[in-house]
Each structure stands twice: as C-alpha cells, then as structure tokens.
Enzyme design. Structure first.
Site, PDB file in Angstrom:
ATOM      1  N   TYR A   1       0.783  -1.325   0.036  1.00  0.00           N
ATOM      2  CA  TYR A   1       0.084   0.056   0.134  1.00  0.00           C
ATOM      3  C   TYR A   1       0.870   1.383  -0.052  1.00  0.00           C
ATOM      4  O   TYR A   1       0.540   2.123  -0.803  1.00  0.00           O
ATOM      5  CB  TYR A   1      -0.900   0.211   1.223  1.00  0.00           C
ATOM      6  CG  TYR A   1      -1.867   1.154   0.972  1.00  0.00           C
ATOM      7  CD1 TYR A   1      -3.089   0.926   0.399  1.00  0.00           C
ATOM      8  CD2 TYR A   1      -1.763   2.415   1.623  1.00  0.00           C
ATOM      9  CE1 TYR A   1      -3.995   2.163   0.199  1.00  0.00           C
ATOM     10  CE2 TYR A   1      -2.435   3.554   1.779  1.00  0.00           C
ATOM     11  CZ  TYR A   1      -3.723   3.296   0.847  1.00  0.00           C
ATOM     12  OH  TYR A   1      -4.441   4.429   0.643  1.00  0.00           O
TER      13      TYR A   1
ATOM     14  N   THR B   1      -9.535  19.222 -24.322  1.00  0.00           N
ATOM     15  CA  THR B   1     -10.606  19.128 -23.661  1.00  0.00           C
ATOM     16  C   THR B   1     -10.649  18.966 -22.174  1.00  0.00           C
ATOM     17  O   THR B   1     -11.292  19.619 -21.438  1.00  0.00           O
ATOM     18  CB  THR B   1     -11.679  17.946 -24.299  1.00  0.00           C
ATOM     19  OG1 THR B   1     -10.527  16.854 -24.456  1.00  0.00           O
ATOM     20  CG2 THR B   1     -11.802  18.363 -25.983  1.00  0.00           C
TER      21      THR B   1
ATOM     22  N   ARG C   1     -12.763  15.801 -33.851  1.00  0.00           N
ATOM     23  CA  ARG C   1     -12.212  16.929 -32.881  1.00  0.00           C
ATOM     24  C   ARG C   1     -12.696  18.390 -33.993  1.00  0.00           C
ATOM     25  O   ARG C   1     -11.891  18.867 -34.530  1.00  0.00           O
ATOM     26  CB  ARG C   1     -10.637  16.923 -33.369  1.00  0.00           C
ATOM     27  CG  ARG C   1      -9.974  15.729 -32.949  1.00  0.00           C
ATOM     28  CD  ARG C   1      -9.944  15.748 -31.099  1.00  0.00           C
ATOM     29  NE  ARG C   1     -10.913  15.667 -30.240  1.00  0.00           N
ATOM     30  CZ  ARG C   1     -10.915  15.344 -29.107  1.00  0.00           C
ATOM     31  NH1 ARG C   1      -9.672  14.928 -28.290  1.00  0.00           N
ATOM     32  NH2 ARG C   1     -11.969  15.243 -28.217  1.00  0.00           N
TER      33      ARG C   1
ATOM     34  N   PHE D   1     -18.397  15.240 -26.299  1.00  0.00           N
ATOM     35  CA  PHE D   1     -18.088  14.434 -27.347  1.00  0.00           C
ATOM     36  C   PHE D   1     -18.025  13.018 -26.837  1.00  0.00           C
ATOM     37  O   PHE D   1     -18.026  12.107 -27.914  1.00  0.00           O
ATOM     38  CB  PHE D   1     -16.743  14.994 -28.002  1.00  0.00           C
ATOM     39  CG  PHE D   1     -15.591  14.943 -26.813  1.00  0.00           C
ATOM     40  CD1 PHE D   1     -15.410  15.975 -26.105  1.00  0.00           C
ATOM     41  CD2 PHE D   1     -14.837  13.953 -26.817  1.00  0.00           C
ATOM     42  CE1 PHE D   1     -14.292  15.916 -25.224  1.00  0.00           C
ATOM     43  CE2 PHE D   1     -13.670  13.650 -25.810  1.00  0.00           C
ATOM     44  CZ  PHE D   1     -13.392  14.875 -24.900  1.00  0.00           C
TER      45      PHE D   1
HETATM   46  N1  PM9 Z   1      -5.996  12.634 -24.696  1.00  0.00           N
HETATM   47  C1  PM9 Z   1      -6.944  11.561 -26.647  1.00  0.00           C
HETATM   48  O1  PM9 Z   1      -7.358  10.666 -27.213  1.00  0.00           O
HETATM   49  C2  PM9 Z   1      -7.926  10.829 -24.515  1.00  0.00           C
HETATM   50  C3  PM9 Z   1      -8.999  11.427 -24.046  1.00  0.00           C
HETATM   51  S1  PM9 Z   1      -9.660  12.582 -24.831  1.00  0.00           S
HETATM   52  C4  PM9 Z   1     -10.533  12.162 -26.134  1.00  0.00           C
HETATM   53  O2  PM9 Z   1      -6.091  12.508 -27.332  1.00  0.00           O
HETATM   54  C5  PM9 Z   1      -3.364  15.716 -23.427  1.00  0.00           C
HETATM   55  C6  PM9 Z   1      -2.845  16.716 -24.534  1.00  0.00           C
HETATM   56  C7  PM9 Z   1      -4.248  14.960 -23.972  1.00  0.00           C
HETATM   57  C8  PM9 Z   1      -5.087  14.023 -23.021  1.00  0.00           C
HETATM   58  C9  PM9 Z   1      -5.589  12.825 -23.296  1.00  0.00           C
HETATM   59  C10 PM9 Z   1      -4.904  14.501 -21.682  1.00  0.00           C
HETATM   60  C11 PM9 Z   1      -5.852  13.635 -20.643  1.00  0.00           C
HETATM   61  C12 PM9 Z   1      -4.293  15.499 -21.483  1.00  0.00           C
HETATM   62  N2  PM9 Z   1      -3.682  16.250 -22.398  1.00  0.00           N
HETATM   63  O3  PM9 Z   1      -6.889  10.688 -21.120  1.00  0.00           O
HETATM   64  O4  PM9 Z   1      -6.740  11.428 -18.814  1.00  0.00           O
HETATM   65  O5  PM9 Z   1      -4.158  14.346 -25.286  1.00  0.00           O
HETATM   66  O6  PM9 Z   1      -4.991  10.419 -19.589  1.00  0.00           O
HETATM   67  O7  PM9 Z   1      -5.183  12.603 -20.402  1.00  0.00           O
HETATM   68  C13 PM9 Z   1      -6.857  11.817 -25.286  1.00  0.00           C
HETATM   69  P1  PM9 Z   1      -5.979  11.151 -19.770  1.00  0.00           P
END
Ligand code: PM9
Length: 460
Positions: A75, A128, A385, A452
């Site tokens: 843990y 997003t 997008r 989306f």
């Molecule tokens: N990006 C992508 O497919 C996954 C979810 S949104 C459709 O591009 C950036 C630049 C990203 C991103 C996720 C995140 C969030 C932060 N910054 O998906 O939570 O491209 O791990 O990261 C997606 P997590």
C-alpha cells in the site's frame, strides 16, 4: 537514375497478435445507429482498424511485461514508485512526483492547487479535459497560440508555438496576479499534433517568469515534440531526444502527464513540479482523489510498466519509427489529394472535414458525420475534433464553433502495420470519391461535461 530513399522499418518485431473481426457495411450501419452516430459509443470488437485514439492503446514490450511481474503491491512505499520517481527526475528533470491514474487526475489536482476563482489560464489552444478542469476550478482559459495553428493548411514547422504578443496583451489586460499559470501542450493535440519549438518555449518561460507567472507543461506527448525539434530546429540535429526533452522541460515549473501516450502504457499518469509548496499541496490532495502519494491510483506493476515505457520512448530510433509511421500514412492521403492538416502532426493524421464535406454546414457537425461514415464504409474508427469537442462557451452557453473541424485518425504506438495504413488510406479515398452523397447530423442528446464522449446524434 535517381537513387531511391532508403526505407525505414520498425526497431521491433511482433511476438503476440490479437485477431480482428471483419464485418460488412450493413452490420456496421446498424452498430452506428445503435451508437447514436458517436464512434466513442461503439463496441471495440465491432471495429476493424481502431484509430480512435493513441491514448492507452499502446502495445507494451516484453521488457514492460516482464516489469509487470515485478509489481511491488504494497500500500505504501512501493519500490516501483521510487523507480518511477528516479526516472522522472532523470528524463524530465522535475524534483517532485505524484503519480495519478491518468492525465486528468493530474489536471484535476493541479488546477485545484493553482487556480483561484476568477483567474485566467492562457495556453497554446485548449485541450478538452485540461480546459474542463480549469473551468471547474473557477478559471477561464484564454487561447494564445499563433494564428497559423487555427488553419488546416500551412507549412509553419512549429504551428504549436505561443504568440508572445497575445500572451503579453493578456498580462497587460488582466494583470499578472490574475493569471494562475500558462499551460503549454507540446505537440498541440487539437491543432493536429503540431509541435512547439525550443526557442518559443524559452521565450514563453522568460516572459512568464518576468511577471512571476508559472509555466505548466502538458507533457503528454512531449517526447514526440522533442523529435520535431531534433528534425526541424537549427542546433538540435546532433542532440539526443533525451537531451532535447530535458532541456524543454527545464523551461517549465510543473507538468501534468498522461502516461497513456508517450510512455507506452495502457494506464497511468503523474503530476510533477519543482516547487516544494506546490508538491505539498498535491501530495496532500492525492490522498483524497487518487490514492496514497506513492501510488496515486495505480498498481505497483503499472508504475513499473510506465518507468520502463519511458526508458523505451526516449530512444531516438523508436521515436523516429513512431513519427515516420504517422508521416507514411499522411503522405498516402496527401498524394491522393485528400484534405488533411498540414504539416503532418505527431500522433495522427487529421482530415479537414470542412474541405472533405464542403456542403455540410458546421452546425450539422461535418466531422462527426465523417467519422461515422468512415466507420460504416470500412470499419475504421476515428474521432471528431471540431464543433462537438469544442463544447459551449462557459459564460454564454453558446456552441463554440472552432475554425478547425477535424476528424482525427490517431496512430496507436507499435500496434498497426504499414498494410493497415494502406488499407485505411484506400478506404478514405473511396469515401472521398462519393462525398457529395454525405449528410450531416443533428445532436439529440448532450451531456453536461465533455459532451463528445457520450453525445448522441441522428442522421439528417
Ligand atoms: N487525450 C486523446 O485521445 C484521450 C482522451 S480525450 C479524447 O487525445 C492531452 C494533450 C491529452 C489528453 C488525453 C489528456 C488527458 C491531457 N492532455 O486521457 O486523462 O491528449 O490520460 O489525459 C486523449 P488522460
């Protein structure tokens, strides 16, 4: 006779395969209707080539899988955490690390730690989840990217750069004390994977620090960005990705990270920083939202896979093959006259839906429709997008109408072969040839956050 350019090939081979289901277009039309014309709502087993995202879709190496067996599932104080901490210090250079289950866990905590209600958060185009967390924390995102980033066409080698004048204008307008920090994503996801130059990052850092403003890096695909600097920016050709990447991070005070991209894992992330007070706040907050500060919502084995993925992702030959695969795919489309975002970006190829379907107005979601049509036609899954992803203005509630209305064909790392991309390009050309028949969509269900992901549509 001119000598042909030597072809590139991947610096790895395949050890395990996952069979794909081949379906026909009648079957897929039914599935798309059931999914409300939203590719996020399809079952992945009904997809042939899945280019929805490069997030968590990576193929791990034997070195990473071997590391999974070395998970220390204590843990507290897992040895995998200390190894990850050492690797983040070595390759990113930040002093302090807090692991999180994925990128948005890091964004949530950093936004809460640094944003006060009424603050502004400038950045090089919104992302997003990042903007959503900034808004929930009471901040307002302000776009300070160069104008070229909002155009699908162009030749600018670093379309992700910050427009320093826009940033300075904001400082003069609202005052530096109302700016929580500036966030830099590199490459810029929503602009088509466009990189940021080292010179620009240096200047952003200098201007921000002159006014006492912190620089926060969204380091999600930062090693990919380092590759573009190595290829395009004078003075970096003879430097390793590891050196370039660490120098780039040195112009920031903190970073949020989704390990699901650059770091070649299926789950994981972190937030890192240099300021002990910020670290203290994050370390305290993580126990509320993610888990203890030495695991942050991850199993020990996940942290081990992420550390090992980092060691692989920073290798020059791996990264060259990664970006060259994206380039190969993009060039197939360009050669066939398909409108895509140019220059070709780092993590995928982006179709320009405004030029692909010029007869569908943006209020009828041409990019959402194009992603759906591509799936029905050939079983390829992509992601919108454009207007759907851009959401609504947080003050007025009006739909945002971004200049870029894109369909992202994202390339998962080490997953698909060249022939998958030959097939995908051929299918897109076929769809382009019958583009006049295409119809737009009407949104019939709109969720409150990040619409989306779960919105539903009907064909007009
Ligand atoms: N990006 C992508 O497919 C996954 C979810 S949104 C459709 O591009 C950036 C630049 C990203 C991103 C996720 C995140 C969030 C932060 N910054 O998906 O939570 O491209 O791990 O990261 C997606 P997590």
């Amino acid at each position: 006779m001119a000598k042909k350019q030597k072809p590139w090939a991947e610096p790895y081979k395949i050890k395990m395969v996952e069979p794909l289901k081949v379906t026909n277009s009648e079957y897929r039309l039914e599935k798309m209707k059931e999914a409300g014309w939203n590719t996020f709502l399809l079952h992945s087993e009904d997809v042939y080539i899945d280019l929805l995202t490069d997030s968590g879709t990576n193929a791990m190496s034997d070195y990473q899988w071997a590391g999974m067996m070395l998970g220390d599932e204590a843990y507290a104080g897992s040895k995998n955490y200390y190894y990850l901490e050492a690797n983040v210090q070595k390759y990113y250079g930040y002093k302090y690390l807090v692991p999180t289950h994925q990128g948005r866990g890091a964004e949530n905590m950093l936004s809460k730690a640094l944003i006060k209600p009424g603050d502004f958060v400038p950045g090089n185009m919104f992302f997003t989840t990042t903007r959503q967390h900034q808004e929930i924390a009471g901040g307002t995102f302000v776009d300070v990217i160069i104008d070229e980033a909002h155009e699908a066409k162009g030749t600018h080698p670093f379309k992700g750069n910050v427009d320093l004048q826009k940033f300075e204008n904001l400082i003069n307008k609202v005052g530096a004390d109302k700016i929580a920090y500036i966030t830099i994503g590199a490459p810029v996801n929503m602009a088509g994977g466009q990189p940021v130059s080292m010179e620009n990052m240096k200047q952003v850092h200098a201007l921000a620090h002159k006014h006492g403003i912190k620089v926060v890096l969204d380091a999600t695909r930062n090693i990919e960005n380092a590759y573009f600097i190595q290829q395009r920016e004078p003075g970096y050709q003879n430097k390793s990705l590891a050196e370039i990447h660490k120098e780039f991070c040195s112009y920031s005070d903190a970073a949020t990270m989704s390990g699901k991209k650059d770091l070649l894992v299926n789950i994981g992330g972190f937030v890192a920083c240099n300021d002990f007070e910020v670290f203290e706040e994050l370390r305290n907050m993580v126990v509320v939202y993610e888990g203890l500060h030495t695991y942050g919502g991850l199993a020990g084995r996940d942290m081990e896979a992420m550390s090992r993925g980092l060691e692989e992702a920073i290798q020059d030959d791996y990264m060259a093959s990664r970006i060259k695969q994206v380039e190969y795919f993009g060039n197939l489309l360009l050669d066939a006259g398909i409108p895509i975002v140019e220059p070709i970006g780092g993590h995928g190829v982006f179709l320009d839906a405004k030029r692909f379907y010029p007869h569908i107005p943006q209020t009828e979601y041409p990019a959402q429709a194009l992603a759906a049509h591509l799936y029905i036609d050939s079983g390829i899954r992509a992601m919108e997008r454009g207007a759907v992803s851009a959401g609504r203005n947080k003050e007025t509630g009006e739909n945002n109408m971004p200049n870029l209305e894109l369909v992202r064909l994202t390339v998962p790392r080490r997953v698909y072969t060249q022939s998958h991309f030959d097939f995908a390009a051929y299918s897109i050309v076929e769809l382009f040839e019958k583009r006049e028949q295409a119809k737009g969509l009407k949104m019939v269900y709109e969720p409150k956050y990040l619409r989306f992901f779960q919105a539903r549509f009907e064909s007009l």
